[in-house]
Each structure stands twice: as structure tokens, then as C-alpha cells.
Design an enzyme around this catalytic site. Structure first.
Site, PDB file in Angstrom:
ATOM      1  N   SER A 359      37.953  50.936  45.875  1.00 15.14           N
ATOM      2  CA  SER A 359      37.382  52.128  45.434  1.00 15.14           C
ATOM      3  C   SER A 359      38.171  52.701  44.887  1.00 15.14           C
ATOM      4  O   SER A 359      39.240  52.375  44.030  1.00 15.14           O
ATOM      5  CB  SER A 359      35.882  52.266  45.387  1.00 15.14           C
ATOM      6  OG  SER A 359      35.214  52.901  44.592  1.00 15.14           O
ATOM      7  N   ASP A 423      30.989  42.633  42.230  1.00 16.26           N
ATOM      8  CA  ASP A 423      31.230  44.491  42.771  1.00 16.26           C
ATOM      9  C   ASP A 423      31.102  44.561  41.226  1.00 16.26           C
ATOM     10  O   ASP A 423      32.065  44.535  39.914  1.00 16.26           O
ATOM     11  CB  ASP A 423      32.358  43.916  42.945  1.00 16.26           C
ATOM     12  CG  ASP A 423      32.499  45.283  43.019  1.00 16.26           C
ATOM     13  OD1 ASP A 423      31.734  46.171  43.096  1.00 16.26           O
ATOM     14  OD2 ASP A 423      33.672  45.650  44.612  1.00 16.26           O
ATOM     15  N   HIS A 516      29.445  45.803  46.660  1.00 17.60           N
ATOM     16  CA  HIS A 516      31.015  47.021  46.591  1.00 17.60           C
ATOM     17  C   HIS A 516      30.919  47.619  47.794  1.00 17.60           C
ATOM     18  O   HIS A 516      32.178  48.290  47.870  1.00 17.60           O
ATOM     19  CB  HIS A 516      30.815  47.554  45.486  1.00 17.60           C
ATOM     20  CG  HIS A 516      32.061  48.779  45.474  1.00 17.60           C
ATOM     21  ND1 HIS A 516      32.879  49.007  45.298  1.00 17.60           N
ATOM     22  CD2 HIS A 516      31.974  50.158  46.231  1.00 17.60           C
ATOM     23  CE1 HIS A 516      34.061  49.667  44.418  1.00 17.60           C
ATOM     24  NE2 HIS A 516      33.437  50.962  45.543  1.00 17.60           N
TER      25      HIS A 516
END
Length: 544
Positions: A359, A423, A516
Site C-alpha cells: 500500500s 484491489d 487489499h
């Protein structure tokens, strides 16, 4: 267009150094929620103090001006004021509906689109600032509850202990056995036994495990690195963000001395679920104009990520900085990590290193070599084995991507960007004519069956495509079903807990958010990466 969470009030030169003059900067601290709603629909923006831009003053161009065909709101001639005020509510309601519909029809025009993006970006940042402390408090209590349940035999075991009046184990938040919310979703910390040094998937395997471990506290990280992985723990760091005026960037470094050459791993922490500061960093969509400091052809990068990496307030990216002394040691991520790596390679001139992250951590990992290149750190660049990112957002424009691709090829640095399924994070910020963010290099894409492929870009690149809506729901249903069957099909190592199953259920409503999870990235590397490397070795051996 550019949006920024903050501006340096003490040093006006900072904006000339760091932020592009061609784009505007926004200051959420200087606007109220009421003003935001006024800004969205009122035509005149000259009074909005939270919009700062040099180019608008210089060129006298207003990107918020509507085209001539924009519908007039209400005629403000003096002789009509009394008539309008005397009209019944029904008349005012008809006017409201008509204008609202016309605004929607104008949504694709740039002026209203600009306003809408500014509105959403600043509104969410204001909201995050408002709920920062209660969000952190609630998150810490929720994490503690998950840890208590885990240490006491889950919910059933906890209830049984309460009924028997037995002692409840309550862990310390800084203890080596305490898990973050991310860690509670996947407690596997052992490196896969079947992957050895020299395997094509070795670096990816150690990178995804390091990215997952980066969310834990220092004691936990040190225990896993030294006791489980049998490697040298170099340090865990809380780095200073000069713009948020607090330590908001975390990373840790360790060295695998059991292989030849020795491998140093730098792992950046991503966006924590209950950390409002990290979310504000993600939403700071200002452009950092690299061409001003690195020369023509380097493009522009996401300013929020640059600030988190260690951009110096008022100076940008000087080659060297003086360490500030005070009650709080204000170490900036890039400069401190660069110093540590140089110390490591002075002791072992044959060592190699990788940088990784999930991320936000992935964004910092890919920007780190860009600043090394700016400072002409050729010795470090030639020792960089690769950059491994998982669920990484876009970090710059097309020109920046071209610069990075050329630089990676020049120094033979591998760039492996992993994306799992739908995602949402790798599909943000938008790749369109308004925001202009773009990925570069190839993408290692895994589907819900953990079957991988190498593609130029992930499908449904901006996520909110209407034609993909039902496809995403269908895939989310498949992922939920997989939660109940994967342990039986693979092994108990892949068994999913009740919390992750609940997140999968949320994914039915918001497909892409549950995708995610680092668990899916870890599973992808464990189950599908060998096949990807065997089929696409020519694309992945050095760089893509």
C-alpha cells in the site's frame, strides 16, 4: 490539478521548491465544511482562501470557471429580488431540482470536475482530522479485543474462562506477542519452507513477509526476524514527517547473513487501518515537481508520498541535511535509511539490498530509488537488487514513469509490482485527464484462484467502471466461498479466521476493499508465483 493537505507557512520558498507552480495547492485547515459546500456550487472562487496557486495569479486563468453554456442560477437583478422572495416553497424546490440536474449534466466538464475532486479530497481530509483521536482510540481498543480473544481461545474460549472465573490473559501493546489489526488477519510469520535462496521467487517471498511484518510493533518485529527467520535485526524506526510535524512513517531493516551475497531488506509500513495521518498522506494529491530539482524529463510525483519519504520542509530534497536536535529526534526516512545502508555496505562491499512495502509502503519503496538517483548515489543503486511492492498506488505521471523505467534499466534494478484481483488501491489515484497519475512497468496480476500473469496494466484501471460492477460482485462471492474451502483444498496454513471472513462479507458490498488484504498477496506468492516465473522468466529476470 493538485491538492495538498498542508503548506509551509514559515517558508514560502518551500512551495517553489517542492510543489509544481502549474497546479493549485489546497489547505484543508483554512476551510470549514460549510465553505466546502458553497465552493462546490458557487461560481466565484476568488474568496476561497484555502486555494493557493501561483499559475492562476500569473496567467489569470480560473479552472473553476464554468463554460458559457453553464445554466444561470437565479437572475439577481434588483427588480426581481422581491418577486423571488415572495414565491412559494414549490417554486424554490423546482429551481433547486433544475439546477441540481444541470450540475449533474455538467459533471464531465472540467470546471465542475475540478471542483468535485477538490471537494471530495478536502472533505475527507477534514473528516479524518476531525475523527483522528477517536479513530485511533477505537482502533486500539478493537485491536486489544482481537488480541485478548486470540490469547484466550477466541470468543468461545474467552466466554468459557469468564464462566469458570479463570484469569484472562491481557497482552501489553508493546509486547512481542501483540498483533496489529493487519497481523490478526494473518498470523503466519514463518518463511515458506519450500522457497530457498537462489529460487526465482525468493526475493518476492521474503518481501511480502517483510511487508506484512512492518505493521507490527518493534518487539514483535525483532522476535520474528531473530527467532523465526534467524536473521540480523538492524532496527525499527519511526521517521519524522516535516509537513505533518510528527513521526508518521515507519520502516524496519534486517540482514540475511545466511546467504551469499548478504541481503539487506528495507520494509516500509503501509497505511494502518486506524491511522488518520496515513490516510491524509494518501489523499494529499499535490504534485511534487521533480523537474525543478532533477532536470527535464523527470516529471511529477505524488507530493503526499514524497513528504512521508522525507522531503525537507522549505528545502525539498537537499543532498545532505543537518540532523535537528531536541526533545524529539527528527530523523527523515530517506536520509536515515541511506545512511544505514552505506554503513552496512562499508562492512560488506559485496552485499545487496531490496526495498519493499504494501500500500503506502509500496509507494515509498518505489520512490526511494528515485531520490537516490537524484543524489547520484550510484554505489547504492548498483547494489539494489530490486523493488517489490504489493497493492501499490500510483505515484507519478507518465513522464515520471518513463524516467523510472529508464533508470531501473540503466542500473539493472528489478521492479516487481504485485496486484491481487480487484484491489482498489493500485487503481488510485485516477489515471485520467484530470489527475494524470500513471503506473509504469509491468504488473504481476493474480486472480481469485491465485493464478498469476504478467500484464502491462491491471484491468478496470480506475476501479469505478460500471461494466465491471457485477464482475466484481461475482469475484467477491467467489472469494467468500474460498474462505470456507481453501484450508481443505490446500492445508491448514491457509485457514481463514472469522475476522477475515467478515471482511470478505463486507467485500460483497464494497468489492475491492477486502482484496487489499496482505493475506491474499502472501497466498499469491506462496501458491502462484512459481508458475508465473516459469512462464514469464524473460520478462521478470531483471526488470519490467
Amino acid at each position: 490539478m493538485v491538492m495538498s493537505a498542508e503548506e509551509d507557512h514559515h517558508s514560502p520558498d518551500c512551495d517553489n521548491t517542492c510543489l509544481s507552480d502549474e497546479y493549485m495547492r489546497l489547505e484543508p485547515n483554512e476551510v470549514t465544511f460549510i465553505d466546502l459546500f458553497k465552493f462546490l456550487f458557487l461560481k466565484d472562487n476568488k474568496k476561497w482562501e484555502f486555494i493557493k496557486t501561483e499559475s492562476l495569479k500569473k496567467d489569470k486563468i480560473n479552472p473553476f470557471d464554468y463554460p458559457n453554456e453553464e445554466p444561470k442560477f437565479i437572475d439577481h437583478k434588483e427588480n426581481n429580488k422581491k418577486k423571488q422572495s415572495s414565491k412559494p416553497f414549490e417554486y424554490r424546490w423546482i429551481v433547486f431540482v433544475c439546477i441540481f440536474i444541470q450540475k449533474l449534466l455538467l459533471f464531465d466538464s472540467k470546471p465542475f470536475k475540478y471542483r468535485w475532486i477538490v471537494f471530495v479530497c478536502i472533505f475527507i481530509q477534514k473528516l479524518l482530522q476531525f475523527v483522528s483521536k477517536p479513530l485511533s482510540w477505537a482502533g486500539s481498543k478493537f485491536e486489544m479485543w482481537l488480541n485478548i480473544c486470540s490469547r484466550n481461545g477466541n470468543i468461545s474460549g474467552l466466554l468459557l474462562k469468564l464462566l469458570r472465573w479463570e484469569i484472562i490473559e491481557i497482552p501489553e501493546t508493546d509486547s512481542e506477542n501483540y498483533f496489529s489489526f493487519i497481523g490478526c488477519l494473518d498470523k503466519r510469520m514463518e518463511l515458506p519452507n519450500h522457497i530457498k535462496h537462489g529460487d526465482p521467487t525468493y526475493y518476492s517471498s521474503i518481501a511480502v513477509m517483510a511487508s506484512k511484518l512492518s505493521y507490527e510493533n518493534q518487539s514483535h518485529v525483532k522476535k520474528i526476524v531473530t527467532d523465526f527467520w534467524k536473521m540480523e535485526f538492524k532496527g525499527f524506526y519511526d521517521f519524522w514527517n516535516d509537513y505533518q510535524d510528527k513521526p508518521t512513517t515507519q520502516a524496519f531493516i534486517f540482514i540475511n547473513k545466511n546467504v551469499e551475497p548478504e541481503l539487506t531488506v528495507v520494509a516500509f509500513r503501509g497505511t494502518e487501518t486506524f491511522d488518520a495521518d496515513a490516510w491524509c498522506t494518501d489523499l494529499d494529491l499535490s504534485w511534487f515537481d521533480l523537474e525543478k530539482i532533477m532536470g527535464k524529463g523527470t516529471g511529477k510525483a505524488h507530493c503526499g508520498f514524497m513528504k512521508a519519504l522525507g522531503a525537507k520542509k522549505g528545502q525539498g530534497w537537499p543532498e545532505n541535511i543537518e540532523e535537528e536536535k531536541g526533545e524529539v529526534l527528527k530523523k527523515l526516512a530517506y536520509y536515515e535509511i541511506r545512511k544505514i545502508l552505506k554503513e552496512v555496505f562499508r562492512e560488506n562491499d559485496k552485499g545487496r539490498f531490496i526495498v519493499t512495502g504494501h500500500s503506502l509502503g509500496g509507494a515509498l519503496a518505489v520512490l526511494f530509488p528515485a531520490i537516490l538517483s537524484h543524489h547520484n548515489e550510484k554505489d547504492l543503486l548498483k547494489r539494489m537488487e530490486g523493488v517489490y511492492t504489493f497493492g501499490q498506488p500510483r505515484v507519478g505521471d507518465e513522464e515520471f514513469g518513463n524516467f523510472m523505467t529508464k533508470m531501473f534499466r540503466e542500473h539493472e534494478i528489478g521492479y516487481h509490482r504485485f496486484v491481487y484481483g480487484n484491489d482498489i488501491v493500485p487503481r488510485l489515484p485516477y489515471d485520467d485527464t484530470t489527475l494524470m497519475f500513471k503506473h509504469f512497468g509491468s504488473c504481476i496480476l493474480f486472480d481469485s484462484s491465485y493464478i498469476g500473469d504478467v500484464v502491462d496494466d491491471e484491468p478496470n484501471k480506475n476501479y469505478f467502471s460500471r461494466k465491471w460492477f457485477w464482475k466484481k460482485i461475482k469475484i467477491a462471492c467467489k472469494e467468500l466461498k474460498r474462505s470456507f474451502t481453501i484450508a481443505r483444498e490446500k492445508s491448514d496454513d491457509y485457514k481463514e479466521g472469522w475476522m477475515l471472513m467478515f471482511i470478505r462479507m463486507v467485500g460483497l458490498v464494497c468489492p475491492g476493499f477486502s482484496a487489499h488484504s496482505l493475506r491474499d498477496y502472501d497466498n499469491s506468492v506462496r501458491l502462484g508465483l512459481d508458475d508465473v516465473f516459469s512462464r514469464h522468466k524473460h520478462k521478470l529476470c531483471h526488470y519490467n
